[in-house]
Design a protein around this motif. Sequence first.
Motif, mmCIF file in Angstrom:
data_model
loop_
_atom_site.group_PDB
_atom_site.id
_atom_site.type_symbol
_atom_site.label_atom_id
_atom_site.label_comp_id
_atom_site.label_asym_id
_atom_site.label_seq_id
_atom_site.Cartn_x
_atom_site.Cartn_y
_atom_site.Cartn_z
ATOM 1 N N UNK A 121 -30.318 69.623 -0.210
ATOM 2 C CA UNK A 121 -30.967 69.496 1.098
ATOM 3 C C UNK A 121 -31.139 68.030 1.489
ATOM 4 N N UNK A 122 -31.597 67.217 0.536
ATOM 5 C CA UNK A 122 -31.837 65.790 0.826
ATOM 6 C C UNK A 122 -30.522 65.075 1.138
ATOM 7 N N UNK A 123 -29.453 65.439 0.420
ATOM 8 C CA UNK A 123 -28.147 64.849 0.723
ATOM 9 C C UNK A 123 -27.796 65.096 2.192
ATOM 10 N N UNK B 275 -16.968 59.145 4.252
ATOM 11 C CA UNK B 275 -17.222 59.017 2.814
ATOM 12 C C UNK B 275 -18.557 59.643 2.467
ATOM 13 N N UNK B 276 -19.549 59.323 3.288
ATOM 14 C CA UNK B 276 -20.898 59.848 3.093
ATOM 15 C C UNK B 276 -20.874 61.383 3.124
ATOM 16 N N UNK B 277 -20.168 61.919 4.109
ATOM 17 C CA UNK B 277 -20.069 63.376 4.207
ATOM 18 C C UNK B 277 -19.325 63.975 3.027
ATOM 19 N N UNK C 297 -27.866 52.794 -2.502
ATOM 20 C CA UNK C 297 -27.384 51.432 -2.776
ATOM 21 C C UNK C 297 -26.235 51.088 -1.828
ATOM 22 N N UNK C 298 -25.338 52.056 -1.644
ATOM 23 C CA UNK C 298 -24.211 51.881 -0.726
ATOM 24 C C UNK C 298 -24.709 51.620 0.700
ATOM 25 N N UNK C 299 -25.726 52.373 1.133
ATOM 26 C CA UNK C 299 -26.274 52.199 2.474
ATOM 27 C C UNK C 299 -26.911 50.819 2.653
ATOM 28 N N UNK D 293 -15.995 65.891 7.514
ATOM 29 C CA UNK D 293 -15.308 64.824 6.775
ATOM 30 C C UNK D 293 -13.897 64.623 7.329
ATOM 31 N N UNK D 294 -13.171 65.737 7.443
ATOM 32 C CA UNK D 294 -11.791 65.663 7.928
ATOM 33 C C UNK D 294 -11.746 65.094 9.345
#
Length: 309
Positions: A160-162, A56-58, A107-109, A36-37
């Motif tokens: 895991x799915x995330x 953001x996703x991470x 939804x974001x994707x 992320x960083x």
Amino acid sequence: MSHNHHHHGIGHHHHHEHDLHGKNLMISILLNILITVSQVIGGLISGSLSLISDALHNFSDVVSLIISYVARRLSKRKASNNRTFGYKRAEIMAAFVNAATLILVAIYLVKEAIERFVEPVPIKSGIVIWMAVLGIAANGFSVLLLKESSKGNMNMKSAYIHLLTDMLASVAVLIGGLVMKYFEVYWIDSVLTFAIAIYLIFVGWDLLKNATKILMLFTPDEIDIKELVREVHKIEGVKKLHHIHVWHLNEDELHLEAHLDCDENITLLEFDTLLHKIEAVLDDKFGINHINIQPEYKKEDIKDFIVQD
């Protein structure tokens, strides 16, 4: 003395092997914070929006992994006076929250994919491609770490799915970036992102449904109450099993409570023997491992299997 010591050893060992999941979660959390960083820094340097959105996703991964980790730790806590079940449902709650956020991520994707399809963002530099590679490597490693734990545990599966979808999203960025760079085709990235979102909605919905069923104390799908009653009624001395509730406390513990009408006015000792037979049947045939039965003889009450208030 030696017996005691031996016992302690077993307890200790058990704790150790269970915390492997927790340890792997922790490693994944640290890795994701790192990505992320670095993606935020990379995004600011290259001026790439897709990197910021990737970051953001991470970050959403970091949050869901922390939720899973905390829940896992909580679920190991001992029961106490005002928490007689301990925190055994913590993992189900975590799975519920994480499944809900999976759907939000989806939804974001979809929004991202449509925006990029309508107005493709040409990738500025190699930095995006290298960041995507970093994302794939780190998330891929986390995915491998959690693969085993994700089987048969809703909480670990939601974490895991995330990670998995995050890895796939990085793959989409990478492929999109390479195709843009070398073939100047701009829609690949959007199409892949959209496909990932659809997959997410399917998996997220399924998890959400299962977690909800447990939280709502629904009877597990694989248990047929009528069949259960038939089996118990075969046992000698049983007149009628009624007032039945069957529910999951968490994924490992399946409870049944019921009233049992007895044929004869038997002694408590005889009832214990009968109870033993019932427990054996319920455990073998239905996997019910916590049973609480109220014995009755000629008691005036409603004898329905399922009592409606």
